[in-house]
Design a protein around this motif. Structure first.
Motif, PDB file in Angstrom:
ATOM      1  N   MET A 190      28.022  24.092 -29.072  1.00 57.26           N
ATOM      2  CA  MET A 190      27.057  25.173 -28.870  1.00 57.26           C
ATOM      3  C   MET A 190      27.775  26.391 -28.289  1.00 57.26           C
ATOM      4  O   MET A 190      28.898  26.286 -27.783  1.00 57.26           O
ATOM      5  N   ASP A 229      23.125  29.952 -27.554  1.00 61.55           N
ATOM      6  CA  ASP A 229      22.396  28.685 -27.512  1.00 61.55           C
ATOM      7  C   ASP A 229      21.877  28.350 -26.127  1.00 61.55           C
ATOM      8  O   ASP A 229      20.832  27.703 -25.986  1.00 61.55           O
ATOM      9  N   VAL A 230      22.606  28.736 -25.087  1.00 64.51           N
ATOM     10  CA  VAL A 230      22.208  28.407 -23.725  1.00 64.51           C
ATOM     11  C   VAL A 230      22.923  29.368 -22.782  1.00 64.51           C
ATOM     12  O   VAL A 230      24.019  29.851 -23.070  1.00 64.51           O
ATOM     13  N   PRO A 245      17.361  28.739 -23.776  1.00 60.39           N
ATOM     14  CA  PRO A 245      17.513  27.714 -22.740  1.00 60.39           C
ATOM     15  C   PRO A 245      18.475  28.179 -21.654  1.00 60.39           C
ATOM     16  O   PRO A 245      19.441  28.908 -21.922  1.00 60.39           O
ATOM     17  N   THR A 304      18.823  22.328 -24.134  1.00 59.36           N
ATOM     18  CA  THR A 304      18.742  22.949 -25.444  1.00 59.36           C
ATOM     19  C   THR A 304      17.878  22.155 -26.419  1.00 59.36           C
ATOM     20  O   THR A 304      17.502  22.667 -27.476  1.00 59.36           O
ATOM     21  N   SER A 305      17.576  20.913 -26.065  1.00 53.43           N
ATOM     22  CA  SER A 305      16.757  20.123 -26.980  1.00 53.43           C
ATOM     23  C   SER A 305      15.295  20.057 -26.527  1.00 53.43           C
ATOM     24  O   SER A 305      14.499  19.398 -27.147  1.00 53.43           O
TER      25      SER A 305
END
Length: 332
Positions: free
Chosen positions: A1, A66-67, A92, A331-332
C-alpha cells in the motif's frame, strides 16, 4: 500500500520505512517541520518518495493514498488543507503518539482525544510505549501499543575509551526534562561525550573547574558515524527524567553498551538489571561509571546483556509485523 507519513522523528521513521510498502513523505521548500522530506542523516530505501503539497493533492484526487500515519495534532488539518481529505473519513488513518504527556502526568487530555474520528474509534491512537498509553488520557479512543523496533547495528562495542557517552537533543532548552543537570553532575566526576542536536551550547553551562574531566560535545552527527563513536565508549548514560523511550538508548544497547539511567517512564522495562544500573541517585550513577571505567570486563558483561535484551524485545521484524497488522486492519 502507499502510506503517507510525515518525517517527524528520524530514527523511528527509519525503522517504519523499512517495511514492504511505498512511503510518501511531504516536503516543503524550506524543509521545515511540515515537510522535511527524506532524511539526510539516516539511510532510507528507495521506496520512500517525497511529495510537495501540490503533488499530494494530485495523489489524493487520483485515490493514490491508501493510509495516513498522523503524528502531530496539526496534521489532520494540514492533510485536509493540502489534499481535501478528512482523516478517518476519506482516507484510513492512525494517530501515532511518540511522547509522554507534558502536562500533569496522569491527567493530561490528549489533544486528539475528542476529535470525532478518534473518539468513535475510527482512527486509533498508537503509543510507542505502554507507559505512555497508561499516562495519556485519551477518553474513549481506541488505543494500541507498538513497541519500538530498531535495525540491528551489530555488536560493535569495544569500550576502548575511558568515557561515558550520552545522546541528548537540545539539552539546554530541555534542561530538567532531559536530565541535563544530571548529565553535568556525572560529567563533574568522569569523562563524558555528548552527541545530539544543539549540544554545543552545553559547554556554557559548565563552570570551569581545574582538573575536571573532559566534557566533549558533538553536534548533529549522522547516525552511522554516531554509532561508531558510541561503540568506543565504555558505557551509555540516559539521564532523562521524563521522556518517551529514546531510540538512541536502544541503539546504544544494541551496540553492546551497558546503561546508566534514571528509573523513570519506560526505562525500567527497557533496561533490565543485567543490562545496567538504574538509580534516582546521581552519586550511584557516578560510582558505577567509575567502577566500569576501572573494570571494563564488568561493563562488557552488562553490555552483552543489554544487546541481548534489545534483540529479543525491540526487533525490527516484530515492529514491522505489528504495524503491517494495524495498517491492514484500518484499510480494510
Amino acid at each position: 500500500m502507499r502510506v503517507l507519513v510525515w518525517h517527524v522523528h528520524g530514527s523511528w521513521t527509519t525503522s517504519f520505512v523499512a517495511g514492504p510498502h511505498e512511503y510518501v513523505v511531504p516536503v516543503v521548500p524550506e524543509r521545515g517541520p511540515d515537510g522535511r522530506g527524506r532524511a539526510r542523516t539516516w539511510d532510507w530505501p528507495g521506496s520512500v518518495g517525497e511529495a510537495d503539497p501540490a503533488e499530494l493533492a494530485r495523489l489524493a484526487a487520483d485515490g493514490g493514498i491508501d493510509v495516513v500515519v498522523l503524528q502531530r495534532p496539526e496534521e489532520p488539518e494540514l492533510l485536509h488543507r493540502w489534499t481535501g481529505l478528512v482523516a478517518g473519513r476519506d482516507v484510513p488513518a492512525v494517530y501515532l503518539e511518540h511522547n509522554a504527556p507534558t502536562g500533569p502526568a496522569a491527567a493530561t487530555r490528549h489533544p486528539l482525544a475528542d476529535l470525532d474520528v478518534v473518539a468513535d474509534g475510527t482512527v486509533p491512537v498508537v503509543h510507542v510505549t505502554a507507559y505512555n498509553a497508561l499516562m495519556w488520557d485519551t477518553g474513549d479512543a481506541r488505543t494500541l501499543v507498538v513497541d519500538h523496533g530498531i535495525p540491528d547495528p551489530g555488536h560493535r562495542s569495544t569500550g576502548e575509551l575511558d568515557t561515558i557517552a550520552a545522546v541528548v537533543n537540545e539539552p539546554v532548552r530541555r534542561w530538567r526534562v532531559a536530565g541535563t543537570d544530571v548529565l553535568l553532575e556525572v560529567a563533574r566526576h568522569v569523562p563524558v561525550d555528548v552527541y545530539g542536536m544543539g549540544v554545543t551550547g552545553l559547554g556554557n553551562h559548565r563552570p570551569p573547574v581545574p582538573g575536571a574531566p573532559p566534557l566533549r560535545l558533538y553536534d548533529d552527527v549522522p547516525q552511522a558515524a554516531m554509532h561508531d563513536a558510541l561503540a568506543r565508549s565504555r558505557a551509555y548514560l540516559h539521564p532523562f527524567r521524563w521522556t518517551s523511550l529514546g531510540l538512541a538508548l536502544l541503539e546504544a544497547m544494541a551496540l553492546g553498551l551497558p546503561v546508566l539511567a534514571l528509573p523513570t517512564t519506560e526505562a525500567p522495562v527497557a533496561v533490565p538489571p543485567t543490562a545496567g544500573v538504574l538509580s534516582s541517585r546521581p552519586e550511584t550513577l557516578v560510582a558505577t561509571a567509575r567502577r566500569w571505567l576501572a573494570e571494563p570486563d564488568e561493563a562488557r558483561e552488562h553490555g552483552a546483556a543489554a544487546r541481548a535484551h534489545v534483540l529479543q524485545h525491540y526487533s525490527l521484524d516484530a515492529f514491522l509485523h505489528r504495524w503491517d497488522a494495524i495498517l491492514t486492519e484500518v484499510t480494510s
